[in-house]
Each structure stands twice: as structure tokens, then as C-alpha cells.
Design an enzyme around this catalytic site. Structure first.
Site, PDB file in Angstrom:
ATOM      1  N   HIS A   1      -0.940  -3.600  -9.304  1.00 50.16           N
ATOM      2  CA  HIS A   1      -2.312  -3.107  -9.491  1.00 50.16           C
ATOM      3  C   HIS A   1      -2.791  -2.122  -8.428  1.00 50.16           C
ATOM      4  O   HIS A   1      -3.893  -1.591  -8.537  1.00 50.16           O
ATOM      5  CB  HIS A   1      -3.303  -4.277  -9.651  1.00 50.16           C
ATOM      6  CG  HIS A   1      -3.568  -5.071  -8.414  1.00 50.16           C
ATOM      7  ND1 HIS A   1      -4.755  -4.989  -7.735  1.00 50.16           N
ATOM      8  CD2 HIS A   1      -2.822  -5.977  -7.746  1.00 50.16           C
ATOM      9  CE1 HIS A   1      -4.726  -5.832  -6.709  1.00 50.16           C
ATOM     10  NE2 HIS A   1      -3.560  -6.434  -6.696  1.00 50.16           N
TER      11      HIS A   1
ATOM     12  N   GLN B   1       0.823  -1.228   0.000  1.00 56.10           N
ATOM     13  CA  GLN B   1       0.000   0.000   0.000  1.00 56.10           C
ATOM     14  C   GLN B   1       0.852   1.270   0.000  1.00 56.10           C
ATOM     15  O   GLN B   1       0.301   2.367   0.015  1.00 56.10           O
ATOM     16  CB  GLN B   1      -0.939   0.007   1.222  1.00 56.10           C
ATOM     17  CG  GLN B   1      -2.008  -1.070   1.192  1.00 56.10           C
ATOM     18  CD  GLN B   1      -3.042  -0.867   0.075  1.00 56.10           C
ATOM     19  OE1 GLN B   1      -3.179   0.229  -0.483  1.00 56.10           O
ATOM     20  NE2 GLN B   1      -3.763  -1.925  -0.274  1.00 56.10           N
TER      21      GLN B   1
ATOM     22  N   CYS C   1     -20.053 -10.926   5.427  1.00 53.62           N
ATOM     23  CA  CYS C   1     -21.256 -11.618   5.870  1.00 53.62           C
ATOM     24  C   CYS C   1     -21.348 -12.968   5.175  1.00 53.62           C
ATOM     25  O   CYS C   1     -21.293 -13.039   3.953  1.00 53.62           O
ATOM     26  CB  CYS C   1     -22.460 -10.766   5.506  1.00 53.62           C
ATOM     27  SG  CYS C   1     -23.963 -11.391   6.204  1.00 53.62           S
TER      28      CYS C   1
HETATM   29  N1  PLP Z   1      -0.534  -6.951   1.053  1.00 53.83           N
HETATM   30  C1  PLP Z   1      -1.352  -5.882   1.173  1.00 53.83           C
HETATM   31  C2  PLP Z   1      -1.114  -4.909   2.275  1.00 53.83           C
HETATM   32  C3  PLP Z   1      -2.397  -5.698   0.266  1.00 53.83           C
HETATM   33  O1  PLP Z   1      -3.206  -4.643   0.400  1.00 53.83           O
HETATM   34  C4  PLP Z   1      -2.585  -6.651  -0.752  1.00 53.83           C
HETATM   35  C5  PLP Z   1      -3.737  -6.539  -1.680  1.00 53.83           C
HETATM   36  O2  PLP Z   1      -4.853  -6.290  -1.267  1.00 53.83           O
HETATM   37  C6  PLP Z   1      -1.691  -7.732  -0.852  1.00 53.83           C
HETATM   38  C7  PLP Z   1      -0.688  -7.850   0.070  1.00 53.83           C
HETATM   39  C8  PLP Z   1      -1.822  -8.744  -1.954  1.00 53.83           C
HETATM   40  O3  PLP Z   1      -1.467  -8.153  -3.178  1.00 53.83           O
HETATM   41  P1  PLP Z   1      -1.735  -8.900  -4.580  1.00 53.83           P
HETATM   42  O4  PLP Z   1      -3.150  -8.622  -4.946  1.00 53.83           O
HETATM   43  O5  PLP Z   1      -0.750  -8.292  -5.529  1.00 53.83           O
HETATM   44  O6  PLP Z   1      -1.460 -10.339  -4.349  1.00 53.83           O
END
Ligand code: PLP
Length: 383
Positions: free
Chosen positions: A204, A182, A327
């Protein structure tokens, strides 16, 4: 087609591809589609593009090109480290330290490898979701093989004291894995200064392609491959290389870092608008560390409200947010992250996450901030 507003405020989940990234990727698909392992002109051209992208990214991250491994996602990068590290070295009881608020890519993988006799120490966090570095120091044992702490949390945006934790790991000769998914393009990564041995990143989340991840592996660390087969990535990850994706993530990183400062100040203004709106709502709070946390993530809890109903209500108004609960079969399961921060269920169930990205405008955030109080009022009546 509906002419309803479409305001996407779920950028911590995924982001829209930047058109400039797409153009670079289309170029590769149309004129540089060779397999990087080919010995002919098409393969040579592809391999040279691959290495040039690796060098660019290494420069952007201030690391060596040989320290970067291209993967399919941050989840794969994290699995590569966790599952690789337990399979190397002597067969004795090994111990891993992680925080209670790690992403499932870390948390569930650690839980999975427990079946191979790995011992886990799960370090608690305070109300804001921050780990106390001295708790990590106290948890280190002679058989500790890894410490895993995220740089910032994806649900509440809290930033961890990575510099202190990295130094503790270094002094105790324990490798340190950081999930910085992030944070790229949001805050400095400081890989060297924070003595990070492994770092996971993802395309992404930064307006780059989905299905492309990065793993930084410090040059004095080695890792056994997760994928076995061909000799790609110097034998560290078999499988034909996703060149269009890699060219895309290179461009996405370049854009994210170039725009980091300007974007952060935009997100600060967005936050203020939303925070003002939240302050007008009874029994509503912003979670995490509002002052020092990531600027693009806001987790908001409303007492005695169903967060999923609120998200659905906002969706009807054309606003996409995510919730802090899920949920299944009528049972609301509150977020593990909010529970770890000590949040009572009556608040955690009423949580939404709002996350900003490059394509959000001030007007969109103003619209959201205007509709939020009334939406909460309506949803409280039916919760
Ligand atoms: N770590 C964190 C903090 C994330 O927010 C995410 C994705 O939501 C991931 C790991 C996993 O990333 P990826 O979708 O590239 O596997």
C-alpha cells in the site's frame, strides 16, 4: 459534496490505488477466485497465477521465486522474522541489534520479545538520523542472532548505509533484516550486494493494495512460521492466499519500478518548491538528510508551534499532511524518531511530514508551498 481542493500529501502513510492495479485485482475477483490449494480447475488456475506473480516479482527484485513469501503487511513480515528467529535454535540468551529510529513494527516487536529474555542493543543515530556502521560492529556479540536496520526512515526519509552494515553482518555471520517499506520504487534495493538476509515490503505504499506484504528470505535462511495451520506458502505461512492482492502488488511493483526514475525527478522539483517556501519562514528547518535522503518525504519543524494545529489548519484548506507528534489527554508526545535525532521538544512538537506520490501534481505542491508561510504565521499566534 465539498468542492474544496483535496491535496493528499501523506503518501508515506498510504497511497491511492493505481487504476491499473485495481483492474488486475477486479479480474481476479471476477474470473479467478479459486483457492490456490484446490485440486480442481479453479484451484489449479489460481495456483498458476500465484506462481506466475511470484516469478514476476522475483525477477523485478532480482531474487529467486522461492525466496519470496506473501504476507498481509510489512508488519507481519517483520513479526515473522523477529518472532520466528527467537523461537529457533538453542535456548540461550539471545541478542538483537536495532537502530533507535526503527518503525514501531520493529521497535515495539523487539520491546515485546524482550519479555522472553531477548537482550536488545539500540544503536543511536546522528542529528540527520544516520546510524554509524562501526557502532553496529562494536555491538555484535557471540550471542547476536539478528541485526535490524531500516533502509530509509518513514518520518524523516534518511537512508542508512545498508551496504556497509550488510557486510559487517555477513563477516560476523549475523543475519540481517532490512525494512525497505518506504524504498521500493524510490531507490535501488540491492538485496544481493548489501548481503541482506530478510527484507520486508508492503503493497500500500506503492499505489498497490493494502493488506498485502512481502517477505524476502534468503535461500540459506529458514524461518519458523508465524501463522500455523494449512500448508500454504510451502508451510512458511498458513492461511488461504490473497490472490487478488498478490496480483495487485505484482502490478504495483511493475509500475513503481518502471516509473522510478521519472517519479524521482518529479519529486525533486516538488522538494525544491517546498524547501523554498520553508526558507522564507522564520525558525523553520527541514529534518534529516535533504541532499541524500528519500525524495518523496520531507519532515519540516517549526519552533514554537503546535504541529497538530498546523496539520488541522492545512486540512481545513484541503491539504492532508501528518505530524511528528501525537496528542493524548492534552499531553503532546513528541516523535521517538525526532527525539533520537537530538531535536529539542520546542522544535519536535512543531513538526509536519509532507510526502509525495504518483498522483500529486506540480500545481498542488505550488498551492501547498504558497499557503504554508501564512498558515505557520496564523498557527503560531494560537500555539
Ligand atoms: N515500516 C515502515 C518504514 C513503514 O513506513 C511502515 C508503514 O507505515 C511499516 C513498516 C508497516 O507497514 P504495513 O502497513 O504494511 O504493516
Amino acid at each position: 459534496m465539498s468542492d474544496k481542493a483535496e491535496i493528499y500529501l501523506d503518501n508515506a502513510a498510504t497511497t491511492k490505488l493505481d487504476p491499473s492495479v485495481l483492474r488486475r485485482m477486479v479480474d481476479v475477483y471476477t474470473s479467478n477466485w479459486g483457492n490456490t490449494t484446490g485440486l480442481h480447475f479453479a484451484g489449479k488456475k489460481a495456483a498458476s497465477f500465484l506462481e506466475s506473480a511470484r516469478s514476476d516479482i522475483a525477477k523485478s527484485l532480482n531474487v529467486k521465486p522461492s525466496e519470496l513469501l506473501f504476507t498481509s503487511s510489512a508488519t507481519e513480515s517483520i513479526n515473522t522474522v523477529l518472532r520466528g528467529i527467537i523461537s529457533t535454535g538453542e535456548l540461550r540468551k539471545k541478542h538483537i541489534i536495532l537502530s533507535a529510529i526503527e518503525h514501531p513494527a520493529v521497535y515495539k516487536t523487539c520491546k515485546y520479545i524482550e519479555r522472553y529474555g531477548i537482550e536488545l542493543s539500540i544503536i543511536p543515530v546522528n542529528k540527520q538520523g544516520i546510524v554509524n556502521p562501526s557502532h553496529i560492529e562494536e555491538a555484535i556479540r557471540p550471542n547476536t542472532i539478528l541485526v535490524v536496520i531500516m533502509l530509509a526512515n518513514n518520518e524523516i526519509g534518511t537512508i542508512q548505509p545498508i551496504w556497509e552494515i550488510g557486510n559487517i553482518c555477513h563477516e560476523n555471520s549475523v543475519p540481517f533484516l532490512v525494512d525497505a517499506v518506504q524504498c521500493l520504487g524510490k531507490i535501488p534495493l540491492e538485496i544481493e550486494k548489501c548481503k541482506i538476509d530478510f527484507m520486508a515490503l508492503s503493497g500500500h505504499k506503492i499505489h498497490g493494495p493494502i493488506g498485502v506484504g512481502l517477505l524476502y528470505i534468503r535461500s540459506d535462511q529458514s524461518i519458523s512460521p508465524l501463522l500455523i495451520g494449512g500448508t500454504q506458502e510451502s508451510g512458511r505461512r498458513a492461511s488461504s492466499v490473497n490472490l487478488p492482492g498478490i496480483i495487485g502488488i505484482n502490478e504495483a511493483i511493475r509500475l513503481a519500478l518502471n516509473q522510478q526514475k521519472a517519479e524521482q525527478s518529479r519529486y525533486n522539483k516538488f522538494r525544491e518548491l517546498v524547501a523554498n517556501s520553508v526558507s522564507s519562514i522564520p525558525n523553520a528547518i527541514i529534518n534529516g538528510d535533504y541532499v541524500n535522503g528519500l525524495k518523496h518525504i520531507l519532515s519540516i519543524s517549526f519552533e514554537n508551534l503546535d504541529g497538530e494545529l498546523l496539520a488541522m489548519h492545512l486540512n481545513q484548506k484541503g491539504i492532508a499532511v501528518s505530524t511528528g507528534s501525537s496528542c493524548s489527554s492534552g499531553n503532546v508526545k513528541v516523535s521517538r524518531i525526532l527525539a533520537a535525532c537530538g531535536m529539542p521538544d520546542a522544535w519536535a512538537k512543531g513538526t509536519i511530514r509532507v510526502s509525495f506520490g504518483r498522483f500529486n501534481t506540480y500545481d498542488e505542491i505550488q498551492f501547498f508551498s504558497n499557503v504554508l508561510p501564512d498558515s505557520v504565521k496564523k498557527v503560531r499566534k494560537i500555539s
